[in-house]
Design an enzyme around this catalytic site. Sequence first.
Site, short mmCIF file in Angstrom:
data_model
loop_
_atom_site.label_atom_id
_atom_site.label_comp_id
_atom_site.label_asym_id
_atom_site.label_seq_id
_atom_site.Cartn_x
_atom_site.Cartn_y
_atom_site.Cartn_z
N LYS A 288 -13.52 -6.11 -6.52
CA LYS A 288 -14.73 -5.29 -6.55
C LYS A 288 -14.52 -3.94 -5.88
O LYS A 288 -15.07 -2.93 -6.32
CB LYS A 288 -15.89 -6.04 -5.88
N GLY A 289 -13.72 -3.90 -4.82
CA GLY A 289 -13.47 -2.65 -4.10
C GLY A 289 -14.14 -2.67 -2.75
O GLY A 289 -15.27 -3.15 -2.61
N ASP B 22 -1.22 -2.36 -4.15
CA ASP B 22 -2.62 -2.41 -3.76
C ASP B 22 -3.33 -1.11 -4.13
O ASP B 22 -2.73 -0.03 -4.14
CB ASP B 22 -2.74 -2.61 -2.25
N HIS C 115 -14.26 -13.80 -4.06
CA HIS C 115 -14.73 -15.01 -3.40
C HIS C 115 -16.10 -15.43 -3.91
O HIS C 115 -16.64 -16.45 -3.48
CB HIS C 115 -14.81 -14.78 -1.89
N GLN D 253 -10.32 -1.61 -9.22
CA GLN D 253 -11.54 -1.89 -8.46
C GLN D 253 -12.77 -1.66 -9.34
O GLN D 253 -12.98 -0.55 -9.83
CB GLN D 253 -11.59 -0.99 -7.22
N LYS E 155 0.86 -1.17 0.00
CA LYS E 155 0.00 0.00 0.00
C LYS E 155 0.91 1.23 0.00
O LYS E 155 1.71 1.43 0.92
CB LYS E 155 -0.92 -0.01 1.21
N ARG F 185 -4.58 -7.17 -10.99
CA ARG F 185 -5.55 -7.78 -10.06
C ARG F 185 -6.84 -6.98 -10.12
O ARG F 185 -6.85 -5.78 -9.87
CB ARG F 185 -5.01 -7.76 -8.63
N ARG G 293 -11.79 -4.10 9.66
CA ARG G 293 -12.22 -3.72 8.30
C ARG G 293 -12.75 -4.93 7.54
O ARG G 293 -13.69 -4.81 6.76
CB ARG G 293 -11.06 -3.05 7.56
N ARG G 294 -12.14 -6.09 7.74
CA ARG G 294 -12.65 -7.30 7.08
C ARG G 294 -14.02 -7.67 7.63
O ARG G 294 -14.88 -8.15 6.90
CB ARG G 294 -11.68 -8.48 7.28
#
Length: 321
Positions: free
Chosen positions: A200-201, A147, A240, A176, A110, A197, A301-302
Amino acid sequence: MDLADLNPSALMRQTLLGMSRNDQLRSVVEAAPVSREVVRRFVGGVSDQDVIGVATELVDTRRLVTIDYLGEDTVDPVMAERTRDAYVGLLQALSEAGLTADGTVEVSLKLSALGQALGSDGNAIALENARVICQAAANAGTTVTLDAEDHTTTDLTLSVLRDLRQDWPWVGAVLQSYLYRTEQDCRDLATEGSRVRLCKGTYKEPESVAFQDKADVDRSFVRCLKILMEGPGYPMVASHDPRIVEIATVLADKAQREPDTFEFQMLLGIRPEEQLRLAATGARMRVYVPYGEQWYGYLMRRMAERPANLAFFLRGLATRG
């Protein structure tokens, strides 16, 4: 905005994002004896030794790996250098462990962690730090992917990408699909050897720059993926979503792509059975593995992105506490 105006999903997300910035709550969670065991599903540990162990286990099951070092928020050049040095040390350790050949285990960066947000000189600082990491990756025989962050950094990140690719053409980009601009960015980056890569974002973006409806984001993803699959580059399908995985497989077949000319990517701990299934078919399946002392903010955040992850975490606390 009044909280009553938010739907339950948006309210949950906003609450979890607030929790990610709550230092007092962070201390409680980090001190809980069960926390480290539960988050081990989603985070590759806190040290180089930890994450090398996780990477080794993944590689042993025919999966590839990209590693993200979770450092502190970068507020000055010294902290940016600390993150840079952490990556350089990690790459050397991965090489010594025999994990980096042909990009088997690579790293994700990042640019904000490398100093991009440090005022007018931030992009130059991040570029120079990224150069050091790319050279370390080259020495180790592996690759680097930049990223994506929020939309305000996209142009700056792509400018760094262009600069880095002059010396290291294998540097990967992340796009994204929820941003309106991404179809054109895919056309620009779908070039020979270009690693892209597509995800979706996950950032909360305004309607002026991004699709707000999930169905629109999904449709954009498929349009973008078609551009990448039909081009001469190397698409990396970061999703996923079972439907997206199936569509990617169909598009790759239509484009007459060999299995080694594209890959799937998923987060550590998410759909591990599907990861293993894809790897067993001969597909290239890469797992995104975050690690470091600053795992709490990442984990929250996940949770905000996927409430099912929160349910797993809370079940672990309840049953093992």
